[in-house]
Write a protein that holds these residues in place. Structure first.
Motif, PDB file in Angstrom:
ATOM      1  N   SER A  89       0.711  -1.198  -0.065  1.00 29.84           N
ATOM      2  CA  SER A  89      -0.026  -0.020  -0.071  1.00 29.84           C
ATOM      3  C   SER A  89       0.885   1.459   0.101  1.00 29.84           C
ATOM      4  N   ILE A  90       1.980   1.202   0.683  1.00 27.58           N
ATOM      5  CA  ILE A  90       2.938   2.371   0.906  1.00 27.58           C
ATOM      6  C   ILE A  90       3.374   2.650  -0.219  1.00 27.58           C
ATOM      7  N   THR A  91       3.913   1.672  -1.098  1.00 31.16           N
ATOM      8  CA  THR A  91       4.518   1.922  -2.314  1.00 31.16           C
ATOM      9  C   THR A  91       3.518   2.466  -3.404  1.00 31.16           C
ATOM     10  N   ASN A  92       2.275   1.774  -3.375  1.00 30.08           N
ATOM     11  CA  ASN A  92       1.402   2.485  -4.516  1.00 30.08           C
ATOM     12  C   ASN A  92       1.053   4.017  -3.881  1.00 30.08           C
ATOM     13  N   LEU A  93       1.040   4.567  -2.608  1.00 27.80           N
ATOM     14  CA  LEU A  93       0.862   5.602  -2.306  1.00 27.80           C
ATOM     15  C   LEU A  93       2.088   6.388  -2.803  1.00 27.80           C
ATOM     16  N   LEU A  94       3.159   5.829  -2.547  1.00 27.37           N
ATOM     17  CA  LEU A  94       4.563   6.822  -2.725  1.00 27.37           C
ATOM     18  C   LEU A  94       4.377   6.788  -4.458  1.00 27.37           C
ATOM     19  N   GLY A  95       3.959   5.965  -5.171  1.00 25.51           N
ATOM     20  CA  GLY A  95       3.823   5.972  -6.621  1.00 25.51           C
ATOM     21  C   GLY A  95       2.866   7.163  -7.233  1.00 25.51           C
ATOM     22  N   ASN A  96       1.925   7.437  -6.103  1.00 28.84           N
ATOM     23  CA  ASN A  96       1.021   8.526  -6.469  1.00 28.84           C
ATOM     24  C   ASN A  96       1.575  10.014  -6.155  1.00 28.84           C
ATOM     25  N   THR A  97       2.659  10.230  -5.618  1.00 26.74           N
ATOM     26  CA  THR A  97       3.355  11.534  -5.234  1.00 26.74           C
ATOM     27  C   THR A  97       4.140  12.075  -6.312  1.00 26.74           C
ATOM     28  N   PRO A  98       4.476  13.121  -6.295  1.00 26.67           N
ATOM     29  CA  PRO A  98       5.583  13.770  -7.378  1.00 26.67           C
ATOM     30  C   PRO A  98       7.011  13.084  -7.341  1.00 26.67           C
ATOM     31  N   LEU A  99       7.529  12.715  -8.183  1.00 30.49           N
ATOM     32  CA  LEU A  99       8.667  11.471  -8.279  1.00 30.49           C
ATOM     33  C   LEU A  99       9.688  12.230  -9.352  1.00 30.49           C
ATOM     34  N   THR A 100      10.810  11.956  -9.202  1.00 27.68           N
ATOM     35  CA  THR A 100      11.749  12.216 -10.275  1.00 27.68           C
ATOM     36  C   THR A 100      11.751  10.681 -11.015  1.00 27.68           C
ATOM     37  N   SER A 101      12.266  10.841 -12.487  1.00 30.48           N
ATOM     38  CA  SER A 101      12.176   9.562 -13.146  1.00 30.48           C
ATOM     39  C   SER A 101      13.056   8.369 -12.340  1.00 30.48           C
ATOM     40  N   GLU A 102      14.087   8.759 -11.774  1.00 27.69           N
ATOM     41  CA  GLU A 102      15.079   8.012 -11.050  1.00 27.69           C
ATOM     42  C   GLU A 102      14.068   7.255 -10.155  1.00 27.69           C
ATOM     43  N   GLN A 103      13.307   8.080  -8.930  1.00 30.49           N
ATOM     44  CA  GLN A 103      12.604   7.598  -8.019  1.00 30.49           C
ATOM     45  C   GLN A 103      11.350   6.683  -8.673  1.00 30.49           C
ATOM     46  N   ARG A 104      11.024   7.065  -9.862  1.00 31.94           N
ATOM     47  CA  ARG A 104       9.742   6.397 -10.547  1.00 31.94           C
ATOM     48  C   ARG A 104      10.497   4.927 -10.684  1.00 31.94           C
ATOM     49  N   GLN A 105      11.700   4.795 -11.404  1.00 33.72           N
ATOM     50  CA  GLN A 105      12.298   3.250 -11.701  1.00 33.72           C
ATOM     51  C   GLN A 105      12.394   2.615 -10.133  1.00 33.72           C
ATOM     52  N   MET A 106      12.818   3.365  -9.257  1.00 27.65           N
ATOM     53  CA  MET A 106      12.980   2.619  -8.028  1.00 27.65           C
ATOM     54  C   MET A 106      11.509   2.175  -7.473  1.00 27.65           C
ATOM     55  N   ILE A 107      10.674   2.927  -7.507  1.00 30.00           N
ATOM     56  CA  ILE A 107       9.086   2.437  -7.172  1.00 30.00           C
ATOM     57  C   ILE A 107       8.713   1.274  -7.883  1.00 30.00           C
ATOM     58  N   ALA A 108       9.080   1.272  -9.340  1.00 30.58           N
ATOM     59  CA  ALA A 108       8.687   0.277 -10.123  1.00 30.58           C
ATOM     60  C   ALA A 108       9.440  -0.921  -9.630  1.00 30.58           C
ATOM     61  N   PHE A 109      10.519  -0.714  -9.377  1.00 34.40           N
ATOM     62  CA  PHE A 109      11.332  -2.035  -8.838  1.00 34.40           C
ATOM     63  C   PHE A 109      10.513  -2.730  -7.685  1.00 34.40           C
ATOM     64  N   LEU A 110      10.517  -1.712  -6.810  1.00 30.78           N
ATOM     65  CA  LEU A 110       9.760  -1.803  -5.315  1.00 30.78           C
ATOM     66  C   LEU A 110       8.672  -2.773  -5.550  1.00 30.78           C
ATOM     67  N   LYS A 111       7.646  -2.013  -6.599  1.00 32.56           N
ATOM     68  CA  LYS A 111       6.482  -2.816  -6.704  1.00 32.56           C
ATOM     69  C   LYS A 111       6.565  -4.177  -7.310  1.00 32.56           C
ATOM     70  N   ASP A 112       7.598  -4.245  -8.149  1.00 30.03           N
ATOM     71  CA  ASP A 112       7.801  -5.521  -8.805  1.00 30.03           C
ATOM     72  C   ASP A 112       8.167  -6.587  -7.664  1.00 30.03           C
ATOM     73  N   SER A 113       9.123  -6.129  -6.958  1.00 32.12           N
ATOM     74  CA  SER A 113       9.708  -6.954  -5.702  1.00 32.12           C
ATOM     75  C   SER A 113       8.763  -7.387  -4.788  1.00 32.12           C
ATOM     76  N   ASN A 114       7.859  -6.506  -4.541  1.00 40.06           N
ATOM     77  CA  ASN A 114       6.586  -6.683  -3.583  1.00 40.06           C
ATOM     78  C   ASN A 114       5.659  -7.572  -4.153  1.00 40.06           C
ATOM     79  N   GLN A 115       5.533  -7.597  -5.374  1.00 37.86           N
ATOM     80  CA  GLN A 115       4.565  -8.499  -6.002  1.00 37.86           C
ATOM     81  C   GLN A 115       5.140  -9.887  -6.219  1.00 37.86           C
ATOM     82  N   ASN A 116       6.481  -9.969  -6.355  1.00 35.16           N
ATOM     83  CA  ASN A 116       7.066 -11.404  -6.319  1.00 35.16           C
ATOM     84  C   ASN A 116       6.996 -12.024  -5.030  1.00 35.16           C
TER      85      ASN A 116
END
Lengths: 165, 511
Positions: free
Chosen positions: B156-183
């Motif tokens: 949930s926190i990863t999803n919330l973080l993804g909806n906040t203003p982020l740099t492209s690098e941070q977005r990549q990190m969030i995508a990675f985090l989401k992927d890891s969480n999903q796994n």
């Protein structure tokens, strides 16, 4: 002074009564299980101190699940009893209190030592804990295979009989 | 008569010995048919058994019989019955040599006792194994239960973080985090599935579903997955298979996705495929064969039996990741469906996994009652947009989950929210404030969610006792969920849940 004392060794079948006696008398052990039928009698002198010894006439009775079935004739003139159970088989000790009660009714007076045998097959610490939790009233935990505590059983019995004499 | 006496002498006398002894066991007279004793010998000196003579002589019994006594004979051991009679001359000792009879009895007793002991030890061994297995599965269940709360917070926190203003690098990190969480979530679900199968706590949920639509979802998913890996995916369906069938859609999906994921994992070039054919159609059942193929590395013949064992990854290259639970889950689920997975494989050429199952096709009445499942997407219902705010009470002791729930629900702008950590304060709050809905963790430390729900449902005031209650639990078993509903909860969600699922459920209950 040397006296003879009749000691009856009994319990369920397969608990290691014969092995226990063999370890005590001959200091030998065999892994082969040969079912005892009837009664085997052996003799061993137990030295209590420099001036005192007692001769144990050991009656190794055929094992039975029903203590009521032990023939009264075998018990005539008994001075002491070693009741053996197998620590690895709960069926040999789950009715221990009742079994001992029946033996006590048959032989009134003589001391009865309760011995859990085959401790070499089980973790001793866990076993002691298990016996405590299940309130199994044993006097000794022995291994006829390793000899652990075997001598102690008969020495204790000799001491008890000496006190009674 | 003389002849008869001779025969008796021949056949009996040799096995019976008579002796007269004095009270100390000294032999006064005897024959020598069984034991090597002679007049003048001391029986207690001959064998310790005879020490009992002294005791018997002191007693009052006229006769005593001692059966099956082992004594040293002339050449070998003798097993005898000893009968002792009190006589004016002393004690008459009659020794019956019954060695042959007792040796036969010994052989019978040996076989019987050995068999009883063996059987007893097998039962004990099985009990021990069952206890170990139970301990293992309970540990896995408890452990996965404990993992669900923090995992829910992370998702949930990863999803919330993804909806906040982020740099492209941070977005990549969030995508990675989401992927890891999903796994992590998938692995957790695998472990839960295998432990539920092992403990027999998984029951099939047979419902009508659109079989062709179900396969379309698989086609869509695996075409994309295969393409990402440079592979092709082919789906072949026998068009004689009815459109709607009755079965456990979720578990069938789990079987097929595990097999297809496995095929993808071990295939570097070529294709993977799924073929479904109609074996036969009888009564109201269709008998289907599912075949999953790949052109991957294949499995060596000696490794085939191992691939369905838990945590075994036969011949798996180091770069292929996974828990090794996929195929054991397939095996367990198919066993529930009264089927069995089969495998043909050639090393270096690929594998073919297949199974046959029977699915019912629904009666017209069942088909009419069937409702299409709608995808869980979150849209605020029109009546929720008119500015009306609902008053929610969230009872949750886990701070992470509490923060996530609070932030997400507040962000919708539809709710006023009260938070309570301690179950003991719930009743007071419910009576004082008029809530539209209660969201309640069912595993509170002091008082359980079930108890609280029963207390609320037992209140005398009508609006209060019928407040909608949404339970949240990490215990995903069907019987637990049924128990929570039976206590009076209107709905129960299993952690971790998607935010949209939560919101849709909340609005459904509020409506």
């Amino acid at each position: 002074m040397q006296r003879s004392r009749k000691i009856v060794v009994l319990g369920h079948f397969g608990v290691g009564k014969t092995s226990l006696i063999r370890r005590f008398v001959e200091d030998t052990f065999s892994d082969n299980y040969k079912v005892s039928i009837g009664v085997h009698i052996t003799k061993k002198v137990v030295v209590l101190n420099a001036d005192d010894a007692v001769t144990f006439i050991l009656w190794d009775l055929e094992g039975t699940d029903e203590m009521e079935q032990i023939r009264d004739a075998y018990l005539l003139g008994t001075h002491g009893v070693v009741f053996v159970f197998d620590v690895t088989r709960p069926s040999t000790f789950q009715n221990l209190i009742r079994d001992i009660e029946i033996v006590r009714q048959k032989i009134q007076g003589p001391p009865i030592l309760v011995v859990g045998n085959k401790t070499d097959l089980i973790d001793l610490e866990k076993l002691e804990q298990q016996m405590l939790e299940n309130t199994i009233p044993y006097d000794f935990l022995t291994s006829a295979k390793t000899g652990n505590e075997v001598e102690a059983v008969f020495l204790k019995l000799a001491t008890l009989l000496n006190e009674d004499a | 008569m003389r002849m008869l006496e001779q025969y008796k002498q021949q056949y009996l006398a040799g096995n019976i010995q008579f002796a007269i002894v004095d009270p100390n066991g000294k032999v006064l007279d005897c024959d020598q048919h069984v034991l090597p004793i002679a007049p003048g010998d001391s029986l207690p000196d001959f064998h310790p058994f005879f020490e009992c003579i002294t005791e018997i002589s002191k007693g009052a019994e006229e006769e005593i019989l001692l059966n099956c006594v082992h004594l040293p004979g002339k050449d070998s051991e003798v097993i005898a019955d000893i009968h002792i009679h009190r006589k004016p001359e002393g004690l008459l000792v009659i020794i019956y040599d019954l060695s042959q009879h007792y040796n036969n009895y010994q052989a019978v007793a040996q076989a019987r006792n050995e068999s009883i002991i063996k059987e007893e030890l097998i039962v004990l061994k099985n009990q021990e194994l069952e206890e170990r297995e139970k301990f293992k599965n309970t540990f896995i269940q408890n452990f996965s239960h404990e993992l669900r709360n923090p995992l829910g917070s992370m998702l949930s926190i990863t999803n919330l973080l993804g909806n906040t203003p982020l740099t492209s690098e941070q977005r990549q990190m969030i995508a990675f985090l989401k992927d890891s969480n999903q796994n992590l979530k998938l692995m957790l679900e695998d472990i839960l599935s295998i432990s539920m199968i092992a403990t027999g706590r998984l029951a099939l949920d047979q419902k009508v579903f659109d079989f062709h639509k179900f396969l379309e979802l698989i086609r869509f998913t695996y075409s994309a997955k295969a393409e990402q890996k440079g592979l092709s995916f082919a789906l072949e369906i026998d068009d004689k298979i009815p459109e709607r069938l009755t079965g456990d859609r979720l578990r069938l999906y789990q079987v097929l996705t595990n097999l297809l994921d496995n095929a993808l994992k071990y295939t570097e070039e070529g294709a993977i495929g799924l073929r479904i054919s109609l074996n036969q159609r009888r009564a109201n059942k269709v008998y289907l064969r599912f075949v999953v193929t790949d052109t991957g590395s294949g499995i060596a013949p000696e490794s085939i039996p191992k691939v369905f064992e838990s945590f075994s990854r036969a011949d798996a290259p180091a770069n292929v990741k996974g828990t090794g639970l996929g195929l054991p889950i397939v095996k367990g689920l198919l066993a529930l469906m009264e089927s069995e997975i089969q495998l043909h494989s050639s090393l270096g050429k690929g594998s073919e996994f297949y199974f046959d199952i029977a699915l019912k096709y629904p009666l017209p009445s069942e088909e009419a009652a069937w409702l299409m499942e709608s995808p869980a997407t979150y849209t605020l219902p029109p009546w929720a947009k008119k500015g009306k705010k609902f008053k929610l009470l969230i009872v949750e002791d886990d701070e992470g989950i509490q923060t996530v729930l609070f932030k997400f629900l507040m962000d919708t702008g539809c709710f006023y929210i009260d938070l309570i950590y301690d179950g003991a304060r719930v009743m007071e709050a419910v009576i004082q404030d008029q809530y539209d809905l209660i969201i309640m963790d069912v595993d509170l430390p002091n008082i359980s969610g079930k108890q609280l729900t029963r207390l609320i449902r037992g209140l005398p005031m009508d609006p209060l006792k019928s407040i909608p209650i949404l339970g949240l639990t990490a215990r995903a078993y069907e019987q637990n969920l049924a128990g929570f509903r039976a206590s009076g909860m209107d709905e129960v969600l299993t952690k971790p849940f998607e935010n949209n699922t939560l919101l849709n459920t909340v609005f459904t209950l509020l409506k």
